[in-house]
Every structure is written in C-alpha cells, then in structure tokens.
Design a protein around this motif. Structure first.
Motif, PDB file in Angstrom:
ATOM      1  N   THR A   1      -4.262  -4.242  -0.035  1.00 51.18           N
ATOM      2  CA  THR A   1      -4.249  -4.487   1.411  1.00 51.18           C
ATOM      3  C   THR A   1      -3.662  -3.325   2.199  1.00 51.18           C
ATOM      4  O   THR A   1      -3.770  -3.295   3.416  1.00 51.18           O
ATOM      5  CB  THR A   1      -3.423  -5.748   1.731  1.00 51.18           C
ATOM      6  N   GLY A   2      -2.997  -2.388   1.515  1.00 57.45           N
ATOM      7  CA  GLY A   2      -2.353  -1.284   2.219  1.00 57.45           C
ATOM      8  C   GLY A   2      -1.015  -1.660   2.819  1.00 57.45           C
ATOM      9  O   GLY A   2      -0.475  -0.918   3.629  1.00 57.45           O
ATOM     10  N   ASP A   3      -0.488  -2.803   2.433  1.00 55.19           N
ATOM     11  CA  ASP A   3       0.796  -3.275   2.953  1.00 55.19           C
ATOM     12  C   ASP A   3       1.916  -2.594   2.177  1.00 55.19           C
ATOM     13  O   ASP A   3       2.135  -2.897   1.012  1.00 55.19           O
ATOM     14  CB  ASP A   3       0.876  -4.794   2.826  1.00 55.19           C
ATOM     15  N   ILE A   4       2.617  -1.672   2.827  1.00 52.72           N
ATOM     16  CA  ILE A   4       3.716  -0.947   2.201  1.00 52.72           C
ATOM     17  C   ILE A   4       4.907  -1.022   3.143  1.00 52.72           C
ATOM     18  O   ILE A   4       4.852  -0.515   4.263  1.00 52.72           O
ATOM     19  CB  ILE A   4       3.341   0.528   1.931  1.00 52.72           C
TER      20      ILE A   4
ATOM     21  N   LYS B   1       9.949   8.129  13.257  1.00 51.89           N
ATOM     22  CA  LYS B   1       8.538   8.002  12.897  1.00 51.89           C
ATOM     23  C   LYS B   1       8.076   9.342  12.347  1.00 51.89           C
ATOM     24  O   LYS B   1       8.254  10.380  12.979  1.00 51.89           O
ATOM     25  CB  LYS B   1       7.708   7.601  14.114  1.00 51.89           C
ATOM     26  N   THR B   2       7.500   9.306  11.159  1.00 57.91           N
ATOM     27  CA  THR B   2       6.986  10.530  10.551  1.00 57.91           C
ATOM     28  C   THR B   2       5.478  10.589  10.764  1.00 57.91           C
ATOM     29  O   THR B   2       4.810   9.561  10.847  1.00 57.91           O
ATOM     30  CB  THR B   2       7.288  10.577   9.043  1.00 57.91           C
TER      31      THR B   2
ATOM     32  N   LEU C   1       8.071   0.869   7.233  1.00 60.88           N
ATOM     33  CA  LEU C   1       6.723   0.373   6.987  1.00 60.88           C
ATOM     34  C   LEU C   1       5.724   1.467   7.293  1.00 60.88           C
ATOM     35  O   LEU C   1       6.003   2.380   8.070  1.00 60.88           O
ATOM     36  CB  LEU C   1       6.432  -0.873   7.828  1.00 60.88           C
ATOM     37  N   VAL C   2       4.575   1.358   6.656  1.00 58.51           N
ATOM     38  CA  VAL C   2       3.501   2.312   6.891  1.00 58.51           C
ATOM     39  C   VAL C   2       2.592   1.729   7.959  1.00 58.51           C
ATOM     40  O   VAL C   2       2.072   0.629   7.818  1.00 58.51           O
ATOM     41  CB  VAL C   2       2.715   2.597   5.594  1.00 58.51           C
ATOM     42  N   GLU C   3       2.435   2.487   9.049  1.00 57.41           N
ATOM     43  CA  GLU C   3       1.596   2.055  10.168  1.00 57.41           C
ATOM     44  C   GLU C   3       0.121   2.207   9.785  1.00 57.41           C
ATOM     45  O   GLU C   3      -0.216   2.911   8.833  1.00 57.41           O
ATOM     46  CB  GLU C   3       1.891   2.926  11.401  1.00 57.41           C
TER      47      GLU C   3
END
Length: 134
Positions: A60-63, A107-108, A81-83
C-alpha cells in the motif's frame, strides 16, 4: 356501507362515558433508603509510559513510525510518515503544563529516481480474414 359504519363509530365514541378515576387510591411509591457512604479517593498512579511502533507496507505504500514517552506531566515524542509525493514529514513534539503543546515539523524532499526510458514495440499488423463465397 362504509359511511354507515364510520358514522356509527363516531356516535358510539361521542356517547361513551369517561372512566372515573376518583375511586382508585393514589399510588404509593416506596424508595430505597439512602445510605451515606464515605467516598474514598482512589490513589492515582504516577503517569509514566513509553511506546513506539513502525509500519512499512510495500503493497500500500504506507510507511510511518511513532515513538512517545511520558514522565509525569511531561510528554515527548516524534512521528514520521512518507507523503504521497515521496517526501518524508517528521514531527518532534513536547507537551507539559508550563509550555503546552509544541511541535516542530521537518519535511525532506522526495527522492527522485531516474527511470530508463520506456521503449514501445512497433504495432503488429494483421490482415483481415479472407471471405470465401461458394
């Protein structure tokens, strides 16, 4: 016929004598006796905890991850969290009775991955089937 029945019912209702409730005794309601109980305050445990967790679901890309600790009235923690655009948002926070809740957000930039150009194959030409007439 319907009208006759309806009119007969109205006449019967108009002539009905209401029930007299005067001969019934008033209802006696008995309440349970109220006993005074001494209220004892339960001892409050000192609030102290720490936890952390992380999720990395490639399907799902949920990190995301979070860690938090509390000692008395002071809470410290962070989460990240990864946006959807690939950037990572990290929040460091503290909370206490004197300063309230404070958060610092970092935010990176998203990681840019260079992909090889996609080459499409030439279309295959097919001839229409031949029709035979007999």
């Amino acid at each position: 016929m319907k009208y006759f029945v309806a009119i007969a019912m109205l006449i019967a209702a108009a002539q009905a004598v209401p029930i007299e409730l005067g001969h019934y005794a008033p209802a006696l309601v008995h309440h349970a006796p109220v006993l005074a109980h001494a209220v004892h305050a339960e001892p409050v445990a000192y609030p102290k905890y720490a936890f952390n967790y992380g999720i990395k679901d490639p399907h799902t890309g949920d990190i995301k991850s979070q860690a938090e600790e509390r000692d008395g009235d002071v809470v410290k923690g962070h989460y990240s969290l990864v946006e959807p655009d690939g950037s990572v948002r990290t929040v460091d926070y503290t909370a206490d009775d004197h300063n309230g809740f404070n958060a610092v957000v970092h935010k990176t930039a998203p990681k840019i991955i260079a992909h090889a150009p996609v080459v499409h194959a030439a279309p295959v030409l097919a001839h229409a089937p031949l029709l035979h007439h007999y």
